[in-house]
Design an enzyme around this catalytic site. Structure first.
Site, short mmCIF file in Angstrom:
data_model
loop_
_atom_site.label_atom_id
_atom_site.label_comp_id
_atom_site.label_asym_id
_atom_site.label_seq_id
_atom_site.Cartn_x
_atom_site.Cartn_y
_atom_site.Cartn_z
N GLY B 30 -44.31 20.34 -25.15
CA GLY B 30 -44.89 19.23 -24.50
C GLY B 30 -44.88 17.96 -25.34
O GLY B 30 -44.40 17.82 -26.44
N SER B 126 -44.62 20.88 -31.33
CA SER B 126 -44.72 19.48 -30.64
C SER B 126 -46.23 19.18 -30.17
O SER B 126 -47.09 19.33 -30.96
CB SER B 126 -43.74 19.19 -29.81
OG SER B 126 -43.25 17.79 -29.82
N TYR B 127 -46.35 18.62 -29.06
CA TYR B 127 -47.42 18.34 -28.51
C TYR B 127 -48.40 19.56 -28.37
O TYR B 127 -49.54 19.40 -28.00
CB TYR B 127 -47.50 17.33 -27.12
CG TYR B 127 -48.77 16.69 -26.99
CD1 TYR B 127 -49.12 15.51 -27.49
CD2 TYR B 127 -49.59 17.46 -25.80
CE1 TYR B 127 -50.35 15.03 -26.94
CE2 TYR B 127 -50.71 16.90 -25.51
CZ TYR B 127 -51.12 15.68 -26.03
OH TYR B 127 -52.30 15.07 -25.64
N ASP B 310 -36.54 17.82 -39.02
CA ASP B 310 -37.23 16.93 -37.82
C ASP B 310 -37.77 15.58 -38.23
O ASP B 310 -38.59 15.52 -39.22
CB ASP B 310 -38.10 17.77 -37.18
CG ASP B 310 -38.99 17.18 -35.99
OD1 ASP B 310 -38.44 16.26 -35.50
OD2 ASP B 310 -39.90 17.56 -35.55
N HIS B 362 -36.65 19.94 -34.71
CA HIS B 362 -38.04 19.96 -33.91
C HIS B 362 -38.09 21.30 -33.38
O HIS B 362 -39.08 21.86 -33.30
CB HIS B 362 -37.97 18.75 -33.17
CG HIS B 362 -39.16 18.63 -32.32
ND1 HIS B 362 -40.29 18.20 -33.01
CD2 HIS B 362 -39.70 18.51 -31.08
CE1 HIS B 362 -41.35 17.89 -32.18
NE2 HIS B 362 -41.08 18.25 -30.93
#
Lengths: 388, 388
Positions: B30, B126-127, B310, B362
């Site tokens: 996300g 990530s989020y 990343d 990432h």
């Protein structure tokens, strides 16, 4: 009488279509390593050796697509270069390498006078950070003599180049740290206990440097992201692709250059060929930055390039070294492109161009042949690499 | 009544041989991105989509080789998750995501009670640096209630995780600089004019950050060394290999998940599927470091991992964030190995393990599936990754 050096001369393969672009490039690898074995057979030459050690495949990004190229094994005792006077082997050093290489060039031009007026460039990587500027200085100085063959030198380009001992070592470990190979603690210890200005390292400093190497683990430091050579993994038949550098390439080249028929075809002295030999070294200045400054003053083109995956002579080292020259910036940092990709970055300084090559290790054309060719083509044309 | 969320549940494919290792992993991507589209179909699921957008190939490094795995599209409105109440879509935020995900889990365990006593782990990238710790906190808190399904949570692992706005942004640009994407001048300007503690950026700061982005060029920032997607280059037939991540994978997944027969087979609502949707967001704390501290205090396992290629949420960011927690080091920095290669590095802190994954962007399992599986297997076993 200087010892004979082994050259490989490759004629520019597109001569008919690009007549105006006739250049010669002299390439070194070192110290103690063969320009022919690395430069020609694993990097920028027209052929590479397949995994069988017997057959070749094409490198479509060979540098002789844009210039005539000489690869020179120097000094004597390296690669296929040799001396019949064994005492020559203990007299090798930076000065002797420059002098012998210069003598070789003059003799070569006397033998092939049709090349005397051509533009001439010198490139090299690694310890050639010493060889190339020193040879350029020798040429510039000798060119002033009367009754002397003038070598029409236009520029030099050095890649992942060792040019200052202290900065080189600091840059290596800073690269290790910023690329997450080393801990914060080890980096702090290195900076606290190591005096990179004098390179006079205490035992505590040595311990931290050793710790830095241990922390990095069983890597190929010359390309921190590349696989290591694993010859036990089976290969199905002879393979090789210029788009995917094989980490075992040096084994294949070793096998190939030791084939009797190859040595015969190359007209070399029959020998146990080795890519690198450790050889006594009489002189090696702690820095060649003054030499580089001298070349900049002469007005010929100076390029420093750096494959950004190399931990051995890192892009960090190159940047630190250039910063000490305090040159004004003419063209600010920007990406350059090759094949629709960011090929790397470039900064134009007054008298010096710095380029990085994205995704390349110590041997730039091995890992990024297309980008390396784009870059060197720009260098030969006296232009910055393409901005799109 | 919370909206239904779309899960994909994959049974551990080697259940018979490793009966004791029955875990469940909940994976998020996300913000606004589908865990199913990225996590399952491009990263750690058993199948990936070939370049024809119609056929699949196996990922032999799928995480369900070592655990049962649930992929959850959250919150409602993301991926195949939806709500019949359109006003739900404007109420999304961190708190709601944690609550809805918790409700989903409890309902799921009530529906499949045979899994109620299994060890439970949450991972995400990530989020999900927000989602995962927040859901873990919710679970730990709700577990204390009487008459409540207890979720047997054992640990969390977050990869290239966004956990602190200020540190995240500083880490990004420091990564750009140290990885030779940005000039010294721009880096100096960023550090002079940007206050990363308040994230209250002046226009001069903004100009420098913009300059940093321009200098980096047309890169895939989520993997600074990877090729960019170039769909115009022809492909000869459907292709795909787990050893060579295709930068156009998201296009293939997009095509595949919009096939009527695929949506029918998956029992999803017929929809125009999108990997990511921008959605209104009601709450997002500037830092989740306090939440992470809370989880550490609870005693469950906390892993932070970071693919080191990343530039989006960089390894530099991860290191800075962890440093602010001031945790004592139990196991000093060392390499870990996977398939005879350095897989990355690991530091064991009191209550937290930090690992890097060498050569990963990432989306760690996309680029380094074997290394990612080695790492996550160690996480599930409660061990550090292999030291040789």
């Amino acid at each position: 009488m200087p010892p004979p050096l082994f050259p490989l001369y490759l004629v520019h393969s597109k001569l008919a279509t690009t007549k105006r672009l006739i250049k010669r490039i002299l390439r070194f690898t070192g110290p103690g390593c063969s320009s022919f074995g690395y430069g020609a057979m694993e990097e920028l030459g027209p052929f590479r050796v397949k995994s069988d050690g017997k057959t070749l495949y094409r490198n479509v990004y060979a540098w002789n697509t844009v210039a005539n190229v000489i690869f020179l094994d120097s000094p004597a005792g390296i690669g296929f270069s040799y001396s019949n006077t064994s005492s020559d082997y203990i007299k090798n050093g930076d000065k002797r390498t420059a002098e012998d290489s210069y003598t070789f060039l003059v003799n070569w031009l006397d033998r092939f006078p049709q090349y005397k007026n051509r533009d001439f460039f010198i490139t090299g990587e690694s310890y050639a950070g010493h060889y190339v500027p020193q040879l350029a200085c020798t040429i510039l100085s000798k060119n002033k003599n009367k009754n002397q063959t003038v070598i029409n030198i236009k520029g030099i380009a050095i890649g992942n180049a060792w040019i200052d001992d202290g900065i080189g070592q600091m840059g290596t470990y800073d690269y290790f740290w910023t690329h997450a190979l080393n801990s914060d603690e080890t980096n702090a210890g290195i900076h606290k206990y190591c005096n990179f200005t004098t390179s006079n390292f205490s035992s505590t400093c040595h311990d931290y440097l050793t710790q830095g190497n241990i922390e990095a683990g069983a890597l190929d430091v010359s390309n921190i992201y590349a696989p290591v050579c694993n010859l036990s993994s089976p290969k199905s038949g002879p393979s090789g692709s210029v788009h995917d550098f094989d980490p075992c390439s040096n084994h294949y080249v070793d096998t190939y250059l030791n084939l009797v028929e190859v040595q015969t075809a190359l007209h070399t002295k029959a020998t146990k060929w080795e890519a690198c030999r450790s050889t006594p070294w009489t002189d090696s200045p702690t820095t060649v930055l003054p030499t580089i400054n001298q070349i900049i003053s002469s007005g010929i083109s100076v390029w420093i390039y750096s494959g950004n995956m190399d931990g051995l002579v890192s892009v960090t080292t190159s940047r630190y070294s250039i910063n000490t020259l305090n040159l004004p910036v003419n063209t600010t940092w920007r990406p350059w492109y090759s094949g629709n990709e960011v090929g790397g970055y470039v900064v134009g300084y007054k008298g010096l161009t710095f380029t990085t090559v994205r995704g390349a290790g110590h041997m730039v054309p091995s890992y990024q042949p297309e980008r390396a060719l784009t870059m060197i083509s720009s260098f030969l044309k006296g232009e910055l690499p393409p901005s799109e």
